[in-house]
Design a protein around this motif. Structure first.
Motif, mmCIF file in Angstrom:
data_model
loop_
_atom_site.group_PDB
_atom_site.id
_atom_site.type_symbol
_atom_site.label_atom_id
_atom_site.label_comp_id
_atom_site.label_asym_id
_atom_site.label_seq_id
_atom_site.Cartn_x
_atom_site.Cartn_y
_atom_site.Cartn_z
ATOM 1 N N THR A 1 0.855 -19.639 -22.575
ATOM 2 C CA THR A 1 1.814 -18.954 -23.346
ATOM 3 C C THR A 1 2.613 -17.400 -23.472
ATOM 4 O OG1 THR A 1 0.003 -17.631 -24.162
ATOM 5 C CG2 THR A 1 -0.011 -19.836 -25.299
ATOM 6 N N GLU A 2 2.345 -17.018 -22.385
ATOM 7 C CA GLU A 2 2.710 -15.479 -22.199
ATOM 8 C C GLU A 2 3.959 -16.100 -21.285
ATOM 9 O OE1 GLU A 2 -0.573 -16.093 -20.847
ATOM 10 O OE2 GLU A 2 -1.276 -14.944 -22.056
ATOM 11 N N SER A 3 3.808 -17.148 -19.968
ATOM 12 C CA SER A 3 5.180 -17.003 -19.778
ATOM 13 C C SER A 3 6.326 -17.785 -20.631
ATOM 14 C CB SER A 3 4.707 -17.809 -18.244
ATOM 15 O OG SER A 3 4.124 -19.070 -18.800
ATOM 16 N N TYR A 4 6.107 -18.985 -20.701
ATOM 17 C CA TYR A 4 6.617 -19.352 -21.957
ATOM 18 C C TYR A 4 7.277 -18.310 -22.464
ATOM 19 C CZ TYR A 4 3.761 -24.033 -20.625
ATOM 20 O OH TYR A 4 2.961 -24.148 -19.912
ATOM 21 N N GLU A 5 6.804 -17.756 -23.430
ATOM 22 C CA GLU A 5 7.108 -15.991 -24.562
ATOM 23 C C GLU A 5 8.484 -16.049 -23.448
ATOM 24 O OE1 GLU A 5 8.706 -14.931 -27.731
ATOM 25 O OE2 GLU A 5 6.343 -16.726 -27.843
ATOM 26 N N SER A 6 8.201 -15.582 -22.699
ATOM 27 C CA SER A 6 8.766 -14.922 -21.253
ATOM 28 C C SER A 6 10.574 -16.172 -21.112
ATOM 29 C CB SER A 6 8.357 -14.379 -20.239
ATOM 30 O OG SER A 6 7.778 -15.143 -19.187
ATOM 31 N N ILE A 7 9.920 -16.632 -20.543
ATOM 32 C CA ILE A 7 11.161 -18.032 -20.586
ATOM 33 C C ILE A 7 12.015 -18.274 -22.018
ATOM 34 C CG2 ILE A 7 11.170 -20.432 -20.120
ATOM 35 C CD1 ILE A 7 9.112 -20.112 -18.242
ATOM 36 N N ARG A 8 11.260 -17.999 -23.024
ATOM 37 C CA ARG A 8 12.570 -18.096 -24.550
ATOM 38 C C ARG A 8 12.761 -16.916 -24.638
ATOM 39 N NH1 ARG A 8 12.270 -17.232 -29.752
ATOM 40 N NH2 ARG A 8 10.174 -16.064 -29.236
ATOM 41 N N GLN A 9 11.921 -15.967 -23.610
ATOM 42 C CA GLN A 9 12.576 -14.832 -24.688
ATOM 43 C C GLN A 9 14.200 -14.789 -23.747
ATOM 44 O OE1 GLN A 9 12.934 -12.092 -26.571
ATOM 45 N NE2 GLN A 9 11.199 -13.292 -28.060
ATOM 46 N N GLU B 1 -10.346 -36.406 -7.532
ATOM 47 C CA GLU B 1 -10.413 -35.516 -6.335
ATOM 48 C C GLU B 1 -9.657 -33.427 -7.019
ATOM 49 O OE1 GLU B 1 -9.834 -36.566 -3.097
ATOM 50 O OE2 GLU B 1 -11.078 -37.202 -2.851
ATOM 51 N N ARG B 2 -8.882 -34.328 -7.932
ATOM 52 C CA ARG B 2 -7.595 -33.617 -8.468
ATOM 53 C C ARG B 2 -8.233 -33.414 -10.016
ATOM 54 N NH1 ARG B 2 -2.574 -36.678 -9.104
ATOM 55 N NH2 ARG B 2 -3.731 -38.825 -9.013
ATOM 56 N N PRO B 3 -8.108 -32.139 -10.608
ATOM 57 C CA PRO B 3 -8.237 -31.931 -11.101
ATOM 58 C C PRO B 3 -7.209 -31.827 -12.551
ATOM 59 C CG PRO B 3 -7.811 -29.702 -10.125
ATOM 60 C CD PRO B 3 -7.810 -31.077 -9.053
ATOM 61 N N GLU B 4 -7.640 -32.159 -13.864
ATOM 62 C CA GLU B 4 -6.077 -32.610 -15.331
ATOM 63 C C GLU B 4 -5.623 -31.981 -14.882
ATOM 64 O OE1 GLU B 4 -5.955 -35.344 -16.571
ATOM 65 O OE2 GLU B 4 -7.096 -36.382 -14.915
ATOM 66 N N PRO B 5 -3.831 -31.682 -15.401
ATOM 67 C CA PRO B 5 -3.370 -30.418 -15.682
ATOM 68 C C PRO B 5 -3.519 -30.201 -17.249
ATOM 69 C CG PRO B 5 -2.519 -32.812 -15.361
ATOM 70 C CD PRO B 5 -3.715 -32.526 -14.632
ATOM 71 N N THR B 6 -3.677 -29.130 -17.409
ATOM 72 C CA THR B 6 -3.812 -28.996 -18.183
ATOM 73 C C THR B 6 -2.597 -27.947 -18.363
ATOM 74 O OG1 THR B 6 -4.404 -26.262 -17.563
ATOM 75 C CG2 THR B 6 -5.622 -27.840 -18.406
ATOM 76 N N TYR B 7 -1.551 -28.839 -19.595
ATOM 77 C CA TYR B 7 -0.265 -28.108 -19.647
ATOM 78 C C TYR B 7 -0.200 -27.204 -21.163
ATOM 79 C CZ TYR B 7 1.621 -31.385 -16.319
ATOM 80 O OH TYR B 7 1.658 -32.011 -14.941
ATOM 81 N N GLY B 8 0.701 -26.333 -21.692
ATOM 82 C CA GLY B 8 0.732 -25.176 -22.868
ATOM 83 C C GLY B 8 -0.059 -24.349 -22.990
ATOM 84 N N GLN B 9 -0.507 -24.468 -21.907
ATOM 85 C CA GLN B 9 -1.954 -23.497 -22.062
ATOM 86 C C GLN B 9 -1.210 -21.466 -21.991
ATOM 87 O OE1 GLN B 9 -4.661 -23.822 -23.587
ATOM 88 N NE2 GLN B 9 -4.337 -25.914 -23.894
#
Length: 164
Positions: free
Chosen positions: A81-89, A71-79
């Protein structure tokens, strides 16, 4: 006997193979085991089972509900990238983080300098030990040649005297 008279006994018998239930007055066959359990209120319970019940375990299968997984969709981690880049900046803009990175890089440089120094020191020590061993072997060879010549000198003198 006084202690057993004070304890109220309740006797129940259970047959493991489902046949006739033996009475509490039976002496018991050699294939039966008697087990008593003492209760907190002072009651004693006797249960009689056959040894065939101890040979194997009654296994019951436990089903896991796999429908909840689907019933639960599999989480897709690491996809994302835009929000990860803003967090890194944002993290790299903090002064404490950049200072910590600079300090770690300096420590790494110092560690690598010490490591290279230790490797050089070890190589020099090995080279010095090898040269010392070569010098010792050369000295031993020289001593052996001199001793051989000293031992052969009287023989050469005797041969020279005899041939004259």
């Amino acid at each position: 006997m006084e202690l057993s008279a004070k304890v109220v006994q309740r006797s129940s018998t259970i047959a493991a193979d489902g046949d006739a239930v033996p009475t509490p007055t039976d002496t018991g066959s050699p294939c039966e085991v008697r087990k008593s359990v003492s209760m907190d209120v002072g009651e004693a319970e006797a249960t009689r089972t056959t040894l065939s019940a101890f040979k194997g375990f009654n296994r019951r299968s436990i089903r896991r509900r796999s429908s909840k997984r689907f019933e639960r969709p599999e989480p897709t981690y690491g996809q994302d990238t835009e929000s990860y880049e803003s967090i890194r900046q944002r993290v790299f803009q903090e002064r404490a983080v950049t200072n910590a990175i600079d300090a770690l890089q300096e420590r790494w440089r110092m560690l690598m300098f010490m490591y290279n120094d230790c490797v050089d020191l070890n190589e020099t020590r090995k080279q010095r030990k090898l040269t010392k061993l070569c010098i010792i072997r050369q000295f031993e060879l020289t001593i052996i040649v001199v001793l051989f010549l000293l031992m052969c000198l009287p023989i050469f003198i005797l041969v020279a005297i005899i041939l004259r």
